[in-house]
Design a protein around this motif. Structure first.
Motif: not given
Lengths: 118, 113
Positions: A1-10
């Motif tokens: 499981d990803t702890a901290v995720s962001q979208t988008p990457k680019y």
């Protein structure tokens, strides 16, 4: 499981556009942050939110607005994008222990969003 | 005001050699000190932290750091560097008063085979 995720990457966009970057943490942390990392790798804190309340707000342009719908999310909205906004934006979170007098415990960072404004 | 200085922008060491990355801070009270590592294209990962107690702290990946109040320093060390340690290293200071974090400008480590 990803702890901290962001979208988008680019994110590549033109000057004058409005864009948002999303951030989610599944760590149950109380505080979330946004950082800007410039081309020289300097990290500057932009905002932090604790329990949906803005705690600090560095001298960033008011074109930048953080929005936190709940404790697990802190999104960054940017209006009227400028060339100088090109950078990598990092979201982070931390758990604070007010009873111990500790704040800004170690931070967990997302993978970053590389924003390019053309 | 709090600040963090990393005097070395770039450091190059040979694989297997020892490493020391310098960090100096400016803060009136006892700071909370951290070292983070950033691999290319990645976010930051915490290596170790100092809040209080033993001034020599152990971290992940074989790193350690020593807090020296008299020198306002928190230098990062590793006895034997591996090629995978090549990355950007950031020292950070936080306070007990505000939700605020200050990072140094970072030190880029290059490891020669």
């Amino acid at each position: 499981d990803t702890a901290v995720s962001q979208t988008p990457k680019y994110l590549v966009t033109q000057m004058g556009n409005d864009k948002s970057i999303k951030c989610e943490q599944n760590l149950g942390h109380d505080t979330m942050y946004w950082y800007k990392q410039d081309s020289k790798k300097f990290l500057k804190i932009m905002f932090s939110y604790n329990n949906k309340e803005l705690i600090i707000n560095e001298t960033v342009p008011n074109r930048f607005s953080p929005k936190s719908p709940d404790k697990a999310h802190l999104n960054l909205h940017i209006n009227s994008l400028e060339l100088g906004d090109s950078a990598v934006y990092f979201c982070a979170s931390s758990q604070d222990y007010p009873l111990l007098g500790l704040s800004s415990y170690e931070q967990y960072f997302g993978p970053g969003t590389r924003l390019t404004v053309t | 005001a709090q600040s963090v200085t990393q005097p070395d922008i770039h450091i190059t060491v040979s694989e297997g050699a020892s490493l020391e990355l310098r960090c100096n801070y400016s803060y009136g009270a006892t700071p909370y000190l951290f070292w983070y590592v950033q691999s290319p294209g990645q976010g930051l990962q915490l290596l170790l932290k100092y809040f209080s107690g033993d001034t020599l702290v152990q971290g992940i990946k074989g790193f350690e750091a020593e807090f020296k109040r008299s020198q306002s320093s928190f230098n990062l060390r590793k006895p034997s560097v591996h090629w995978s340690d090549a990355a950007e290293y950031f020292c950070a200071v936080s306070t007990s008063v505000t939700y605020n974090y200050f990072f140094g400008f970072g030190t880029r480590l290059k490891v020669l085979a």
